[in-house]
Structure formats: structure tokens, C-alpha cells
Design a protein around this motif. Structure first.
Motif, PDB file in Angstrom:
ATOM      1  N   ARG A 205     -25.996 -13.476 -72.721  1.00 18.00           N
ATOM      2  CA  ARG A 205     -26.931 -14.265 -73.534  1.00 18.00           C
ATOM      3  C   ARG A 205     -27.097 -13.644 -74.921  1.00 18.00           C
ATOM      4  O   ARG A 205     -27.121 -14.351 -75.930  1.00 18.00           O
TER       5      ARG A 205
ATOM      6  N   SER B  50     -24.132 -17.772 -69.897  1.00 16.47           N
ATOM      7  CA  SER B  50     -25.209 -16.908 -69.398  1.00 16.47           C
ATOM      8  C   SER B  50     -26.148 -17.680 -68.476  1.00 16.47           C
ATOM      9  O   SER B  50     -26.534 -17.182 -67.411  1.00 16.47           O
TER      10      SER B  50
ATOM     11  N   PRO C   2     -25.471 -11.693 -66.967  1.00 13.56           N
ATOM     12  CA  PRO C   2     -25.916 -12.843 -67.759  1.00 13.56           C
ATOM     13  C   PRO C   2     -26.830 -12.459 -68.923  1.00 13.56           C
ATOM     14  O   PRO C   2     -26.813 -13.120 -69.969  1.00 13.56           O
TER      15      PRO C   2
END
Length: 407
Positions: free
Chosen positions: A339, A321, A335
Motif C-alpha cells: 500500500r 494491497s 499488503p
């Protein structure tokens, strides 16, 4: 049974013989030639024509055929049938002669001691890197049937989404083609008749717009072969240029940035990245290998370069990420979702949700593009129609005016 072309030497006479033989696979064809007392030099599958130019596309294996193969093979293996028996059964049900030939060679390689993944790796046109990697992972984990099922789902998703994108592109192309055909007819057939009306009138002069289009008309009529040569050269060199590194980079950047298709292709790339990544991660493919394979699968050099950079960062200890955060070639949601998946230990599930989201977004974007393109095309058509109509009607109104004044 498949048909093989062969070149063999007759040991008795030393002559070379070129002919055809029917056999189940290449190895069986070789054994038949040995039984006939011939020494095979070359054996190749007969696919019905040259594999260059248009023939290459005529003999291309359809996606539907590949999906059916994966699903049927998965079902048979899950039912407990040995791999070779399953492959033979599925090959008999395959309608594509080329695919039958390829599968026959795969079976022959496996019988010779090769693994399934190594056997299909020899045929990259029919089995891409994703396919080979998933099969290799399935062989290693003993879940070949599940790997094949994932492949079929992946192929179905890709085929569905690309069909929608192509459908959105077909309409404007058809309209533009029809527009140019109609314009060509008007310029070549109608305008010269208007010129004929003016030829017998002393002092009469055609409007500048009509004269300009007539100049084009005369050139096309008298030098039509030059027009065909120019169009042929443009098509030939244009198609070759688009296959070069520079041409591909130009087209990939155009797809990402051009209005209104840029947002559509960006969402398509994100959906393809997430869906392919989900499939590979679920099959146990390592993260670094997944990024490498996915970069090739997306089909855009800029996305590939971004994933290569991200791979180097991941190797250096960064999370995926963080490696993709801020990259201009990736939409921000990707991303962010990665995450969440990394923090919760559910990266596979989050990538799947990302894929689902962007696939829906592609549908919405296609509708948006269609809504935008229709009025734009209407305006373009209106402008060209006005030019043609004006070039035809202005001289006619001019003649009517002169007749009025003369009366």
C-alpha cells in the motif's frame, strides 16, 4: 561438440539405422546425416542415460551452472557481442553436458528464426516461467543484458535462502536417522542376548517392556523380508501420494501450520513472493502477469490460490494491497508495504525492501527453529534411550536380585 542419437533410413536399402553422431546442434546433426545420404527420422541429444528415476536427478542442471550462464551471457551482450555469438561462447564454458545440449538446441532454434524467449520456452526444466518472462521483457525493451543480470541476482537469492532452509532441516533428520539405527541395533543384537540369560532359569520371567521389544526383535530377525517389503511399499506409495493434488495440499498446509517450522516457511514464502515480484516489476512485466508467474514460483498451492483470487480482484479494479489485505495466507506486513508503494508510486522499491526484510527474518527464524529443535530432540532421544536401557537393565537387575536371595 555434442553427441546425438539418431534413427535414419538408408534410401538405397530401405533399412533403418540407429547410431550416434557428433555435431554442434540438432540442425547440424541433421545436415551431416543428409550429407551421408541418410534420411533422418529421429534425432535426440545423448545425455548419458535415462531421464527417469534417479538418472533424472543425476543429469539435473545445477543452479550454480544456471547462475554462471546468466551472468556470463549478460556480460557478453553488454559488451556488444551478438546474441548467437554470446550463446556459443557461454555454451563452450558450460561443464554440464545436458545444459550444453539444451543450449545447442536453443542456438539452433534462434538461427531458425525464433526469438530467444521462445527458444528457451521449449525447455521448462532448465528455464522456468520467470526466466522466460524476464527474457521476453528484456527483448521487448532492448535491455536483455539487464534482464539477465536481474535473473542471476534472483537465482542467487533463491539458492542462498533455500540452502539455509535445507541446512536447518538436515540436522534433525541426521539425528533421527542415527537414533533409529542405534535403536535397531539394540533391539536386534543386544536384547536377544538378555533373553538367552533367562532361558536356563526356572520360573524366571522377563519384564513386560523387555518382552514387548523382544517380540519386535524376533519379528524383524525372522521376517526381515516382510519389514523390507513394508518399508518399500510405504516409500513407493508415499512418494506417489505426495505428488498427487491431495498429497501436495497436505504437505503445503503442513509447512505453513506445523510447529516450529510453520513461521519459517511463511516468511520464506513472503520473501520469495516479494523478491520474484520485484524482479518482474523492475523488468516491466505487467502486474497481472507478475501475479500469475509469482504464484507458480512460490511453490505452495494455498499461496497460489490466494494470488489467483487477488488477480481477479485487481482485474475488477481493486489495488493489489487491498486484494491481499486480510488473506490468511499472507503475513500482514506484505499488503501494508504494498500500500505504501502504491501510494508513493514506488511499488518496486517497497517490494524490494519487503524481500530484504523477510530474507533477514528467515535467517532469524532458522536460528530460532534450531534453538527449539535441539532440546526437543534431546528429550526424544532421552525417552527412547530410557526405554532401551530399561528393557536391557531390568532383566539384569532381576537376575542379580535372584542371585542375592539365593545366596
Amino acid at each position: 561438440m555434442l553427441t546425438f542419437k539418431y534413427v535414419a533410413r538408408d534410401p538405397a536399402t530401405g533399412q533403418k539405422i540407429k547410431a550416434e553422431v557428433e555435431a554442434e546442434n540438432e540442425a547440424a546433426a541433421g545436415r551431416l546425416l543428409h550429407d551421408q545420404g541418410l534420411a533422418p527420422l529421429e534425432i535426440s541429444i545423448k545425455t548419458g542415460g535415462s531421464e527417469f528415476g534417479p538418472a533424472k536427478y543425476l543429469h539435473r542442471v545445477k543452479t550454480k551452472e544456471k547462475i554462471l550462464f546468466s551472468r556470463q551471457l549478460s556480460t557478453l551482450i553488454n559488451a556488444g557481442l551478438p546474441l548467437i555469438q554470446s550463446l556459443r561462447s557461454v555454451t563452450k564454458q558450460t561443464t554440464s553436458k545436458k545444459y550444453q545440449a539444451v543450449l545447442g538446441q536453443v542456438i539452433s532454434d534462434i538461427e531458425g528464426g525464433s526469438s530467444f524467449s521462445k527458444a528457451i520456452e521449449q525447455h521448462p526444466d532448465e528455464f522456468d516461467r520467470i526466466y522466460v518472462s524476464l527474457i521476453a521483457a528484456g527483448e521487448t525493451s532492448g535491455t536483455l543484458d539487464k534482464a539477465l543480470e536481474r535473473i542471476a541476482l534472483q537465482q542467487e537469492k533463491d539458492a542462498e535462502i533455500m540452502s539455509k532452509v535445507r541446512g536447518a532441516m538436515v540436522y534433525p533428520l541426521v539425528v533421527l536417522v542415527v537414533m533409529f539405527v542405534v535403536m535397531g541395533f539394540m533391539v536386534v543384537k543386544v536384547l536377544p542376548q538378555v533373553e538367552t540369560l533367562y532361558e536356563g532359569l526356572p520360573g524366571a520371567q522377563l519384564p513386560i517392556l523387555t518382552r514387548a521389544l523382544l517380540a519386535i526383535s524376533h519379528f524383524i530377525i525372522k521376517r526381515w523380508y516382510i519389514v523390507i517389503i513394508i518399508l518399500g511399499l510405504l516409500t513407493f506409495f508415499g512418494s506417489r501420494w505426495f505428488k498427487t493434488v491431495g498429497g501436495k495440499r497436505f504437505m503445503d498446509k503442513f509447512k505453513m501450520k506445523a510447529w516450529p517450522i510453520g513461521p519459517l516457511f511463511m516468511k520464506l514464502y513472503m520473501a520469495r513472493f516479494a523478491r520474484t515480484g520485484t524482479t518482474l516489476v523492475a523488468s516491466g512485466v505487467p502486474l497481472i502477469q507478475m501475479l500469475d508467474i509469482t504464484g507458480d514460483a512460490i511453490g505452495n498451492v494455498y499461496i497460489k490460490e490466494s494470488l489467483d483470487k487477488a488477480t481477479q480482484k485487481v482485474k475488477g479494479g481493486k489495488s493489489l494491497s487491498d486484494s491481499l489485505q486480510g488473506d490468511p495466507n499472507f503475513l500482514e506486513l506484505v499488503p501494508d508495504m504494498l500500500r505504501i508503494g502504491e501510494q508513493s508510486g514506488a511499488i518496486e522499491q517497497m517490494m524490494a525492501k519487503t524481500a530484504d526484510y523477510y530474507e533477514k527474518e528467515v535467517d532469524n527464524q532458522i536460528k530460532t527453529v534450531s534453538t527449539i529443535i535441539e532440546p526437543v530432540l534431546m528429550v526424544v532421544l532421552g525417552v527412547f534411550a530410557f526405554i532401551i536401557v530399561a528393557a536391557v537393565l531390568m532383566p539384569i537387575y532381576g537376575l542379580a536380585g535372584q542371585s542375592g536371595f539365593g545366596g
